[in-house]
Design an enzyme around this catalytic site. Sequence first.
Site, mmCIF file in Angstrom:
data_model
loop_
_atom_site.group_PDB
_atom_site.id
_atom_site.type_symbol
_atom_site.label_atom_id
_atom_site.label_comp_id
_atom_site.label_asym_id
_atom_site.label_seq_id
_atom_site.Cartn_x
_atom_site.Cartn_y
_atom_site.Cartn_z
ATOM 1 N N ASP A 53 0.816 -1.217 0.000
ATOM 2 C CA ASP A 53 0.000 0.000 0.000
ATOM 3 C C ASP A 53 0.853 1.274 0.000
ATOM 4 O O ASP A 53 2.002 1.260 0.433
ATOM 5 C CB ASP A 53 -0.897 0.032 1.245
ATOM 6 C CG ASP A 53 -2.018 -1.005 1.174
ATOM 7 O OD1 ASP A 53 -2.003 -1.831 0.262
ATOM 8 O OD2 ASP A 53 -2.889 -0.968 2.060
ATOM 9 N N HIS A 197 3.600 -3.189 4.303
ATOM 10 C CA HIS A 197 3.972 -1.802 3.997
ATOM 11 C C HIS A 197 5.475 -1.746 3.738
ATOM 12 O O HIS A 197 6.267 -1.755 4.672
ATOM 13 C CB HIS A 197 3.619 -0.889 5.176
ATOM 14 C CG HIS A 197 2.156 -0.729 5.406
ATOM 15 N ND1 HIS A 197 1.470 -1.424 6.376
ATOM 16 C CD2 HIS A 197 1.238 0.042 4.769
ATOM 17 C CE1 HIS A 197 0.187 -1.067 6.336
ATOM 18 N NE2 HIS A 197 0.019 -0.196 5.378
HETATM 19 ZN ZN LIG Z 1 -2.610 3.210 3.174
#
Ligand SMILES: [Zn+2]
Length: 236
Positions: A53, A197
Amino acid sequence: MVKGIVAASVLLVLCGTIAWGGYRLSKSRKYQLLGELVTRVETSDMVVALTFDDGPVPAYTDSVLAVLAEFKAHATFFMVGSAIRNNPDIAARVLEQGHEIGNHSFSHAQLILKRPSYVSREIEDTDALIRALGYEGEIYVRPPYAKRLLVLPLYLRNHDRPVVLWDLEPDTYHRKTDGVVRYVNEHVRPGSIILLHVEIPSRVQNRAALPRILSDLQERGYRFVTLSQLMALRAS
Ligand SMILES: [Zn+2]
């Protein structure tokens, strides 16, 4: 007088409970009020979908691409529209290398308590940027912070699109590389969608974990596919 105080107190508690319930619901990983929510795909095929993301980010996305290429793995990048606008070349390279781009809103704002026109613009402006890169496949949507309540699920339902979250989010539970890798190894199953992430500056542990996750899971027979490839298994 006493009656009034009791009634006011009951009302206050009721409002508080509804607000708390709404808050919990808005970030639920497993349930939403309407529309379709995908967190994994039921399959016996040894496949997983890695999802990243918040990119593209000049300092990190290319090195993530290099790691994926080393393992001949494919992944899905849930990109923020404003970041695509600022880094279209990086986004284009993601597609060139056979990966997929998903829609993670335009501004990465929480898409709750917002007007329908605001929410649809966040999605559609980002869709347009992804299409401008030449991507013709399905564009899956993942709301920032997984936040959604009514407006976004309704908009997506009306457009026949699911909300796509994940079943594994290792860095929610682990801040060290070993923990992230171990968590994935222990919890992964065929059809899992993993959120990692790797494009946030502080998440050094995730970038270090990525090659180890790829190596460990490949050794166990897993293949890394895009979300579209994973979703295609649902129909079969
Ligand atoms: Zn995000």
